[in-house]
Write an enzyme that holds these catalytic residues in place. Structure first.
Site, short mmCIF file in Angstrom:
data_model
loop_
_atom_site.label_atom_id
_atom_site.label_comp_id
_atom_site.label_asym_id
_atom_site.label_seq_id
_atom_site.Cartn_x
_atom_site.Cartn_y
_atom_site.Cartn_z
N HIS A 1 3.51 0.10 -2.72
CA HIS A 1 3.85 -1.32 -2.84
C HIS A 1 5.37 -1.58 -2.94
O HIS A 1 5.81 -2.43 -3.71
CB HIS A 1 3.14 -1.93 -4.04
CG HIS A 1 1.66 -2.06 -3.87
ND1 HIS A 1 1.05 -2.14 -2.64
CD2 HIS A 1 0.66 -2.12 -4.80
CE1 HIS A 1 -0.27 -2.25 -2.81
NE2 HIS A 1 -0.54 -2.24 -4.10
N ASN B 1 0.83 -1.20 0.00
CA ASN B 1 0.00 0.00 0.00
C ASN B 1 0.88 1.26 0.00
O ASN B 1 2.04 1.22 -0.39
CB ASN B 1 -1.01 -0.01 1.15
CG ASN B 1 -2.35 0.61 0.74
OD1 ASN B 1 -2.41 1.73 0.28
ND2 ASN B 1 -3.42 -0.16 0.90
N GLU C 1 -6.81 -7.55 -0.03
CA GLU C 1 -5.42 -7.55 0.40
C GLU C 1 -5.33 -7.38 1.92
O GLU C 1 -5.60 -6.29 2.44
CB GLU C 1 -4.66 -6.42 -0.30
CG GLU C 1 -4.75 -6.46 -1.82
CD GLU C 1 -4.45 -5.09 -2.41
OE1 GLU C 1 -3.33 -4.58 -2.18
OE2 GLU C 1 -5.32 -4.53 -3.11
N HIS D 1 -1.35 -9.82 -3.68
CA HIS D 1 -2.17 -8.92 -4.50
C HIS D 1 -2.96 -9.70 -5.57
O HIS D 1 -3.06 -9.23 -6.71
CB HIS D 1 -1.30 -7.84 -5.14
CG HIS D 1 -2.02 -6.57 -5.45
ND1 HIS D 1 -3.07 -6.51 -6.33
CD2 HIS D 1 -1.83 -5.30 -5.00
CE1 HIS D 1 -3.49 -5.26 -6.43
NE2 HIS D 1 -2.75 -4.50 -5.62
N ASP E 1 -11.07 1.33 -3.36
CA ASP E 1 -9.64 1.10 -3.16
C ASP E 1 -9.35 1.61 -1.75
O ASP E 1 -8.65 2.61 -1.56
CB ASP E 1 -8.81 1.82 -4.21
CG ASP E 1 -7.34 1.39 -4.21
OD1 ASP E 1 -7.00 0.50 -3.40
OD2 ASP E 1 -6.55 1.95 -4.98
#
Length: 328
Positions: free
Chosen positions: A104, A78, A292, A174, A233
């Site tokens: 990430h 993230n 995730e 992911h 998201d």
């Protein structure tokens, strides 16, 4: 269980694919990026289909790193705001690869590294050493991820890491799931349930504001199953918090096929991503749903969030279990 050559990087490094099979489920994992390259599971009539969005060859993953299809993400999953954080009085600067933020793990995160592989009972253990300073993160990090199938066919991913200097760690998988079939239409009709009474609102750059907001009366309330739709998201604050053993926190259901995906984890957060930013090559926006498991975004800059700091002498441990089943 067996491995095979999947391809070769431009520098000649070989990439292998490991096939795990148990309980009617077949999962394939790459040594490149720890990628879950396929997950084949039966529907309510016993017909198997590939339910994880994936690419057919290594070149596809090299040319399309951005969606992180099936990848092991780190050193920090993230976002970290403005690509910087402070730890013990020192400031660390990271790649700003997502607008002003680090995402990430940076430009060459764990998803773009080749991992060493060691066969385990019903699984494979991937490991690597992330050197001090890699992508700007402090500390030499020895990290592993073990992928295994239990007797029911559930995919268990167990992470471990140790460091020689204070650092931050946040690891996830992911994978994008489409329980109808990875090559089928959008997954917006899937139903999702998440055991979270709160979520972390974000600013225009998808960085948490610091609030933990109640989902009651909002579109973030998935405490009862409902169609996932799109436009998500966001990190959900799991009611259970951090736990030493995995607890079930989410369920994804496809009414058409009857397939059910359950998610259990030790982590305190779960990012629901409805893949709205896929570009149609090869998957259209909304083609899958990512669930995730994680610590919260930007935790290194938010001391009020659960800590992601790992210090010498400590062992980072995290586990997530993806269970597969059917419903009539």
């Amino acid at each position: 269980m067996h491995s095979e050559l999947f391809g070769t990087l431009p520098d000649g490094t070989p990439v292998h694919r490991w096939t795990l099979e148990r309980g009617g489920v077949r999962v394939r994992v790459l040594t490149y990026g720890g990628i879950v390259q396929s997950a084949e599971v039966p529907d309510r009539d016993g017909r198997s289909a590939q339910v994880a969005l994936a690419l057919p060859d290594l070149q596809g993953y090299l040319e399309n790193p951005g969606p992180y299809f099936g990848a092991l993400v780190g050193r920090y999953a993230n976002r970290i705001a403005n690509g910087r954080f402070a730890l013990d009085g020192d400031i660390y600067h990271l790649a700003q690869n997502n607008g002003p933020n680090s995402l990430h793990g940076g430009e060459e995160g764990f998803d773009r590294r080749v991992w060493d592989a060691e066969p385990m009972e019903h699984g494979v253990r991937l490991s690597r050493v992330s050197p001090h300073g890699e992508e700007g993160f402090p500390g030499r990090l020895e990290v592993s991820a073990t992928y295994s199938l239990d007797e029911s066919g559930a995919l268990r991913i167990a992470y471990e890491a140790v460091t020689d200097a204070p650092t931050v760690v946040n690891l996830t998988n992911h994978s994008y799931w489409n329980l109808a079939d990875a090559g089928s239409a959008a997954a917006a009709a899937h139903e999702v349930q998440i055991a979270a009474s709160r979520y972390t609102p974000v600013d225009a750059d998808l960085i948490p504001t610091g609030e933990l907001s109640d989902v009651e009366g909002t579109r973030f309330d998935f405490r009862a199953p409902r169609k996932v739709g799109g436009g998500y998201d966001h990190n959900f604050v799991l009611d259970k918090g951090v736990t030493s053993a995995s607890e079930q926190v989410a369920e994804l259901y496809d009414p058409a096929s009857g397939r059910v995906l359950t998610v259990a984890t030790t982590e305190p957060g779960l990012q629901l991503y409805t893949a709205d930013h896929l570009d149609g090559d090869p998957y259209a926006p909304g083609a899958g749903v990512a669930l995730e498991t994680q610590h919260f975004p930007d935790s290194p800059n938010r001391p009020e969030f659960p800590s992601t700091v790992l210090r010498p002498g400590e062992v980072f441990r995290s586990e997530t279990v993806f269970g597969f089943g059917v419903r009539d």
